[in-house]
Design an enzyme around this catalytic site. Structure first.
Site, PDB file in Angstrom:
ATOM      1  N   ASP A 202     -16.801  41.102   7.252  1.00 19.98           N
ATOM      2  CA  ASP A 202     -17.641  42.168   7.969  1.00 19.98           C
ATOM      3  C   ASP A 202     -17.423  42.513   9.499  1.00 19.98           C
ATOM      4  OD1 ASP A 202     -20.213  43.477   7.552  1.00 19.98           O
ATOM      5  OD2 ASP A 202     -21.082  42.064   9.206  1.00 19.98           O
ATOM      6  N   GLU A 266     -13.086  44.993   7.540  1.00 23.40           N
ATOM      7  CA  GLU A 266     -13.940  46.056   7.747  1.00 23.40           C
ATOM      8  C   GLU A 266     -13.708  46.299   9.087  1.00 23.40           C
ATOM      9  OE1 GLU A 266     -18.582  47.937   7.610  1.00 23.40           O
ATOM     10  OE2 GLU A 266     -18.084  46.071   8.637  1.00 23.40           O
TER      11      GLU A 266
HETATM   12  C1  GLC Z   1     -21.365  46.112   8.257  1.00 25.13           C
HETATM   13  C2  GLC Z   1     -21.944  45.908   7.136  1.00 25.13           C
HETATM   14  C3  GLC Z   1     -23.248  46.549   7.100  1.00 25.13           C
HETATM   15  C4  GLC Z   1     -24.070  45.525   8.064  1.00 25.13           C
HETATM   16  C5  GLC Z   1     -23.340  45.499   9.322  1.00 25.13           C
HETATM   17  C6  GLC Z   1     -23.874  44.151  10.085  1.00 25.13           C
HETATM   18  O1  GLC Z   1     -21.157  46.989   8.730  1.00 25.13           O
HETATM   19  O2  GLC Z   1     -21.270  46.765   5.960  1.00 25.13           O
HETATM   20  O3  GLC Z   1     -23.943  46.738   6.104  1.00 25.13           O
HETATM   21  O4  GLC Z   1     -25.343  46.160   8.444  1.00 25.13           O
HETATM   22  O5  GLC Z   1     -22.108  45.117   9.176  1.00 25.13           O
HETATM   23  O6  GLC Z   1     -23.566  43.097   9.389  1.00 25.13           O
END
Ligand code: GLC
Ligand code: CA
Length: 543
Positions: A202, A266
């Site tokens: 994440d 991500e």
């Molecule tokens: C990422 C996740 C999202 C979340 C954020 C904080 O972007 O995909 O859903 O709110 O991180 O963890």
């Protein structure tokens, strides 16, 4: 030729566990629910599932606020039910990728409880604490993604601010602290020991912040309607060079295990900066998520330019990947319409690299409008009326025509959409022209023809305002031609393709011979199998 790691040929399927299948009538999807649907996953023929967070959490951000990294939230099940699901998926040849949320914990995590207890607690430096400015204002101007307000929360008891890139309930960990790193790498080992095949990390690009915590500059291009945190450019709060060291360390932990465990990152960055997350000498993420298809202007030139820029920017040996939807972005069928969603699915499944498919997109699920009193996502609650609510793309999976579409025997945590008589798995399984049938045909073709997954990609010059490219491997060649508009197109190729359409978004449009031109219906994409390899000139070309 050396064996490719499994994930290069794989199609990844993202499950948002709250919304996939409820097994106990509480209206919230769970692990037993996923277990009850493994036959579907196997039938769909995906290679891996990525499951959004299932760890104990107060659910301020629906699991992206983790209170214990090495257990399962009772809402979803137990470690035992996780193990059962893992082995059921493995038995069917489906790999399991967990969501790893290292940037922040829940404020209820024992580490944070200790850290906030006093300034000299041994965990204090596990988080990011700063003194107020002399005027008692926050230490700098950084903004929270989840509220649009200051990203600093004042802790009265100890007289300092702590930093949270998202909610105040999600304090950021201090990744410059080696003890934090060691503890988090042990978390990875805990799940690797249990047998998981990889992690989606994440918001990896936020792990390291500017050491001097300088103010972010104002964004001169900010427009009304943009997410509030974008009023500033996140120059100092994200994407710092030391993050590559962290990614490399995570990679080394995975490398302690056999079986090509996968590290996905991500990263919301444009192509040029995104590809840095493969790391120096490919020591970083195997797959830094490429989200650019979700933001590109949906025109042949723009999409082609994106693909070419991405292909050209990949470091030597880096493996590409493409994403069309996830739990944070509007559904593809709502962004482009149902007809273009079929074209987009064809694109996703015929580009070079690993595709990630968001649950429900195989049905053409649309955003479900959420009445204000049912908004659950903190983004939606904190920034009402700004289009930031993510509930519309997180609604329950519709399985059949029964009450609540077979998702739950209780009251679903989010409303289901309206067109459920058509948009459900059972109905679409029986309909050869459905989005589900198309998705499955694409997955099937992709599995049979390596040219479509791991083959070379090259643009195909055409006249007629369509997007076109060639996929090729070991003498197998396919032309993919996509009409991104709701009007028919006559497309002319520079050469005779000597091919035959083998798949179309328009189910009856296959089996046609294609020479140096073809007609595309409105919103039609076709895959053309070309007769022979090479681009030798035709002997009897008569101009
Ligand atoms: C990422 C996740 C999202 C979340 C954020 C904080 O972007 O995909 O859903 O709110 O991180 O963890
Ligand atoms: Ca449940």
């Amino acid at each position: 030729m050396s064996e490719q790691p499994w994930w290069q040929k794989a199609v990844i399927y993202q499950i948002y566990p709250r919304s996939f299948q409820d097994s106990n009538g509480d209206g919230i999807g769970d692990l037993k629910g996923i277990l009850d649907r493994v036959d579907y996953l196997s039938w769909l023929d995906i290679d891996a599932v990525w499951i959004s967070p299932i760890y104990p959490s107060p659910m301020a951000d629906f699991g992206y606020d983790v209170a214990n990294y090495v257990d399962i939230d009772p809402l979803f099940g137990t470690l035992a039910s996780f193990d059962r699901l893992l082995s059921a998926l493995h038995q069917r040849g489906i790999r399991v990728i967990l969501d790893f949320v290292p940037n922040h914990t829940s404020h209820e995590h024992p580490w944070f409880q200790e850290a906030r207890a006093s300034r000299n607690n041994h965990r204090r430096d596990w988080y990011i604490w700063r003194d107020p400015r002399p005027d008692r204002e926050p230490p700098n101007n950084w903004l929270s993604v989840a509220t649009g307000g200051s990203a600093w929360e004042f802790d009265r008891a100890t007289g300092q601010y702590y930093y949270h890139a998202f909610l105040a309930e999600q304090p950021d960990l201090n990744w410059r602290n080696p003890a934090v790193r060691a503890a988090m790498y042990d978390v990875l080992r805990f799940w690797l020991d249990r047998g998981v095949d990889g992690f989606r990390v994440d918001t990896i690009w936020r792990l390291i912040k500017d050491a001097a915590f300088r103010d972010n500059p104002v964004n001169p291009n900010y427009r009304d309607g943009d997410p509030p945190f974008r009023r500033l450019l996140q120059v100092y709060s994200t994407d710092q060079p030391e993050v590559f060291e962290v990614a490399a360390e995570m990679r080394r932990v995975l490398a302690e295990y056999p079986g090509d465990r996968l590290l996905i990152g991500e990263v919301y960055l444009p192509v040029k900066r995104l590809v840095a997350y493969y790391g120096p000498n490919l020591t970083g993420a195997h797959l830094p998520f490429n989200f650019n298809l979700m933001f590109v202007e949906w025109k042949p030139d723009a999409v082609l330019r994106l693909i070419q820029e991405y292909e050209a920017s990949l470091p030597l040996g880096a493996w590409p990947n493409w994403v069309l939807g996830n739990h944070d972005q509007a559904r593809i069928a709502s962004r482009l319409g149902l007809a273009q969603a079929r074209v987009a699915m064809t694109l996703l499944m015929t580009l070079r690299g690993t595709p990630t498919l968001y649950y429900g997109d195989e049905l053409g699920l649309e955003n479900v409008p959420i009445p204000p009193e049912r908004v659950r996502d903190p983004f939606g609650v904190n920034m009402p009326g700004t289009g930031q609510d993510r509930d519309p793309e997180r609604t329950p999976m519709p399985w059949d025509r029964s009450a609540n579409a077979g998702f739950t025997a209780g009251e679903p945590w989010l409303p289901l959409g309206r067109d459920l008589s058509i948009q459900n798995v059972e109905a679409q399984k029986r309909d050869a022209s459905s989005m589900l049938a198309l998705t499955r045909a694409l997955l099937d073709l992709r599995r049979r023809e390596l040219a479509l997954s791991v083959g070379d990609w090259a643009p195909l010059a055409v006249e007629g305002d369509a997007l076109a490219y060639i996929r090729r491997r070991d003498g197998r060649r396919f032309a993919v031609v996509l009409n991104l508009e709701p009007v028919p197109k006559a497309v002319r190729f520079a050469d005779d393709l000597r091919g035959r359409t083998i798949l179309s978004t328009h189910p009856d449009h296959t089996g046609y011979a294609v020479g140096d031109r073809t007609e595309l219906d409105a919103d039609e994409a076709v895959i053309i199998a070309m007769e022979h390899a090479g681009n030798t000139a035709r002997p009897d070309a008569t101009g």
